[in-house]
Design an enzyme around this catalytic site. Structure first.
Site, PDB file in Angstrom:
ATOM      1  N   CYS A   1      27.223  29.522  -3.969  1.00  0.00           N
ATOM      2  CA  CYS A   1      26.608  28.221  -4.253  1.00  0.00           C
ATOM      3  C   CYS A   1      26.960  27.869  -5.686  1.00  0.00           C
ATOM      4  O   CYS A   1      28.072  28.139  -6.133  1.00  0.00           O
ATOM      5  CB  CYS A   1      25.098  28.267  -4.019  1.00  0.00           C
ATOM      6  SG  CYS A   1      24.245  29.499  -5.032  1.00  0.00           S
TER       7      CYS A   1
ATOM      8  N   ARG B   1      28.964  17.903  -4.203  1.00  0.00           N
ATOM      9  CA  ARG B   1      29.488  18.875  -5.170  1.00  0.00           C
ATOM     10  C   ARG B   1      30.661  19.640  -4.561  1.00  0.00           C
ATOM     11  O   ARG B   1      31.640  19.946  -5.247  1.00  0.00           O
ATOM     12  CB  ARG B   1      28.389  19.832  -5.627  1.00  0.00           C
ATOM     13  CG  ARG B   1      27.322  19.174  -6.484  1.00  0.00           C
ATOM     14  CD  ARG B   1      26.281  20.162  -6.953  1.00  0.00           C
ATOM     15  NE  ARG B   1      26.827  21.103  -7.916  1.00  0.00           N
ATOM     16  CZ  ARG B   1      26.187  22.194  -8.324  1.00  0.00           C
ATOM     17  NH1 ARG B   1      24.984  22.487  -7.842  1.00  0.00           N
ATOM     18  NH2 ARG B   1      26.737  23.011  -9.214  1.00  0.00           N
TER      19      ARG B   1
END
Length: 307
Positions: free
Chosen positions: A235, A177
């Site tokens: 995050c 990611r």
């Protein structure tokens, strides 16, 4: 104040101090409702905590997928959990602390001094042969804890953008990611320019327990974390990043959290995005100059001689 507690230490605390409150924060993106797992087996006396409804406000583009709840809402939830002023609180999940760290960070940010995470999560409690209860626990008496935000450092998107120039911004998501290879939930793929890839799963040993303080210090030093420069973490939505703040605390490093994280950053089209394994995209290079044609040779003099 310690930030971790082992299963045996927790069992001793529960036997010695009836004020200890155990919160079960089982949650994941794939299974956000942890109540069925709680009912199937939990630490006796533990209260189930709903991360989506009690540890987060509804999603917004500016606040991301898990904004911090209004302090009044958190106060009502903590009262339901039976938390009084001065109570020691232990939080756990069944995923190595990746969800429980949200409760640890949020309660510490709200002023609860003694909050610890069960090292090794519920699996470690079971592995230690400690008692397990099933079904629903009786509701505890309402707690009277007083809460106020501001006890741990946070940063916003503007501060996250500026931090890599003067400190270390860590991205706690999976490396794929971070690179932008995939993005299953948020509007755009990639990472905040200047951020360093630091997956939260790297904090744990093969048994699912936190690595030692010395190991974590070496790990974070290799990522550029220094005592004389600020450190912050983000995050996907501010949940897993709390696990990194917790691991940094184990290592003796204070770190700030970007609550909106990538879900808020990527929802703002004005925010730049970097992709690939490098913190910043490579600087553009000037196109090569066109080749210089060779100088023409002077014509040979005519002599009139036969060819």
């Amino acid at each position: 104040m310690p930030v971790l507690v082992s299963p045996d230490e927790l069992a001793a605390l529960l036997a010695a101090d009836p004020r200890v409150r155990v919160l079960d924060v089982r949650w994941s993106l794939a299974a956000p409702d942890g109540l069925p797992a709680h009912r199937a087996g939990h630490i006796p006396g533990a209260v189930h905590v709903d991360l989506e409804r009690e540890l987060s406000a509804p999603a917004t583009p500016g606040g991301g997928r898990h904004p911090l709840p209004p302090i009044a809402d958190l106060r009502r939830a903590a009262s339901r959990w039976g938390v009084d002023d001065g109570d020691p609180v232990v939080v756990h999940d069944d995923s190595g602390g990746l969800a429980a760290a949200r409760a640890w960070w949020l309660l510490r940010h709200a002023g609860v001094a003694d909050v610890r995470v069960l090292d090794g999560a519920f699996a470690a409690w079971r592995a230690a042969g400690l008692p397990v209860a099933t079904g629903d626990e009786p509701a505890p008496p309402p707690g009277n804890v007083r809460l106020s935000y501001g006890h741990l450092p946070v940063i916003d998107a503007d501060e996250a953008a500026a931090l890599p120039d003067r400190g270390t911004l860590l991205d706690a998501r999976a490396a794929a990611r971070y690179r932008g290879d995939e993005e299953p939930v948020d509007p755009r793929a990639g990472h905040i320019p200047g951020a360093v890839s630091a997956p939260a799963t790297d904090h744990l040993d093969p048994a699912g327990r936190f690595r030692s303080p010395a190991e974590l210090r070496v790990h974070y030093a290799a990522l550029g974390v220094r005592a004389d420069r600020p450190t912050a973490v983000y995050c996907g939505s501010g949940v897993t990043a709390a696990h990194s703040v917790l691991a940094l605390a184990v290592a003796g490093v204070d770190a700030a959290l970007f609550p909106g994280s990538w879900s808020a950053w990527s929802a703002d089209p004005a925010r730049p995005v970097a992709t690939g394994a490098s913190p910043r995209p490579p600087a553009p290079t000037a196109p090569p100059a066109p080749p210089v044609p060779p100088a023409s040779s002077p014509a040979a003099p005519t002599t009139g001689a036969p060819a």
